[in-house]
Design an enzyme around this catalytic site. Structure first.
Site, PDB file in Angstrom:
ATOM      1  N   THR A  12       0.851  -1.187   0.000  1.00  0.00           N
ATOM      2  CA  THR A  12       0.000   0.000   0.000  1.00  0.00           C
ATOM      3  C   THR A  12       0.889   1.240   0.000  1.00  0.00           C
ATOM      4  OG1 THR A  12      -0.191   0.184   2.425  1.00  0.00           O
ATOM      5  CG2 THR A  12      -1.785  -1.231   1.281  1.00  0.00           C
ATOM      6  N   GLY A  14       2.386   2.455  -2.639  1.00  0.00           N
ATOM      7  CA  GLY A  14       3.562   1.960  -3.363  1.00  0.00           C
ATOM      8  C   GLY A  14       3.989   2.799  -4.541  1.00  0.00           C
ATOM      9  N   THR A  15       3.485   4.027  -4.657  1.00  0.00           N
ATOM     10  CA  THR A  15       3.799   4.828  -5.844  1.00  0.00           C
ATOM     11  C   THR A  15       4.915   5.835  -5.631  1.00  0.00           C
ATOM     12  OG1 THR A  15       2.075   6.461  -5.317  1.00  0.00           O
ATOM     13  CG2 THR A  15       1.432   4.584  -6.700  1.00  0.00           C
ATOM     14  N   GLY A  17       8.457   7.027  -2.716  1.00  0.00           N
ATOM     15  CA  GLY A  17       9.222   6.840  -1.488  1.00  0.00           C
ATOM     16  C   GLY A  17       9.546   5.397  -1.160  1.00  0.00           C
ATOM     17  N   ILE A  18       9.366   5.040   0.096  1.00  0.00           N
ATOM     18  CA  ILE A  18       9.693   3.696   0.579  1.00  0.00           C
ATOM     19  C   ILE A  18       8.869   2.644  -0.154  1.00  0.00           C
ATOM     20  CG2 ILE A  18       9.544   2.162   2.582  1.00  0.00           C
ATOM     21  CD1 ILE A  18      10.177   4.649   4.323  1.00  0.00           C
ATOM     22  N   GLY A  19       7.592   2.923  -0.390  1.00  0.00           N
ATOM     23  CA  GLY A  19       6.737   1.940  -1.056  1.00  0.00           C
ATOM     24  C   GLY A  19       7.196   1.630  -2.459  1.00  0.00           C
ATOM     25  N   TYR A 150       0.270  11.692  14.945  1.00  0.00           N
ATOM     26  CA  TYR A 150       1.035  10.798  14.066  1.00  0.00           C
ATOM     27  C   TYR A 150       1.691   9.689  14.885  1.00  0.00           C
ATOM     28  CZ  TYR A 150       4.729   9.324  10.816  1.00  0.00           C
ATOM     29  OH  TYR A 150       5.568   8.592  10.007  1.00  0.00           O
TER      30      TYR A 150
END
Length: 249
Positions: A12, A14-15, A17-19, A150
């Protein structure tokens, strides 16, 4: 490398940065990958970066009906799911007096409620064995000012990694967490700060990191690959802190 050959994976958020980097590494390790995102521009950029073999789903991470739809589409595409990396999240930093109910509810929905109900929706889809990795944050542990909501949502995810592990291990589903420190991702650009304020914030954060640098998305992605793979078959309910020593001060 082939640590994830013949495995199916959902990431999730996933478009970018880390994803996105984790999706790249999953593909390189042999997995069939699906990712979710909300921004049409980053979705198209991810499509170009990852190639046509990756399934891209547009979904709101905080909407319960969307989680059920994701599960349906993943089952339709893959039959079963071996790996879930819960990475989608929002980082909304405000002083306590600046919070309103709408902002609070949005952070909780995206960072905690959505992930919980996604795992629930995927229960009939998970293989046996399967691995779930929750992307939490070192903010849950260090008491950083302006991070109250957060940090609370990320602390909730760390708790879920433990409790869901106890509940789901009998089904062959392992649940673990990664807790990154400051990582060089587009996330900071979404905070609405000026360039000068961003530089000042980055300098202040850097002073708190013994390693004297921000982490890279690839460093988190490599840890997620390990937790997703059979190499970590005896790792259950664990939290892997990857913060350059920040939480040790």
């Amino acid at each position: 490398m082939t640590r994830l050959t013949n495995k199916t994976a959902l990431i999730t958020g996933g478009t970018s940065g880390i994803g996105l980097e984790t999706a790249r590494q999953f593909v390189a390790e042999g997995a069939r990958v699906a990712i979710t995102g909300t921004n049409p521009a980053t979705i198209e950029a991810a499509r170009a970066a990852l190639g046509p073999g990756v399934l891209i789903l547009q979904a709101d991470a905080g909407n319960i009906a969307s989680q059920q739809d994701i599960a349906r589409q993943v089952q339709q595409a893959f039959g079963k799911l071996d790996i879930l990396f819960v990475n989608a999240g929002v980082a909304d930093f405000r002083p306590v007096e600046a919070w309103d109910e709408a902002g609070f509810d949005r952070s909780v929905a995206v960072n905690l409620k959505g992930p919980f109900f996604l795992v629930q929706a995927l229960l009939p889809v998970f293989g046996n064995p399967a691995s779930v990795v929750l992307n939490t944050s070192i903010n849950a542990r260090i008491g950083m000012p302006n991070s109250s909501v957060y940090a609370a949502t990320k602390a909730g995810l760390i708790s879920l990694a433990r409790t869901l592990s106890g509940e789901l291990i009998g089904r062959g589903i392992r649940v673990n967490a990664v807790s990154p420190g400051p990582i060089s991702t587009p996330l900071y650009g979404k905070l609405g700060l000026s360039e000068a304020d961003l530089k000042a914030m980055a300098s202040g954060i850097m002073d708190q990191i013994p390693a004297k640098r921000f982490g890279q998305p690839s460093e988190i992605a490599k840890a997620v690959v390990f937790l997703a793979s059979d190499e970590s078959a005896f790792t259950v309910g664990s939290e892997l802190i990857i913060d350059g020593g920040m939480s040790n001060l």
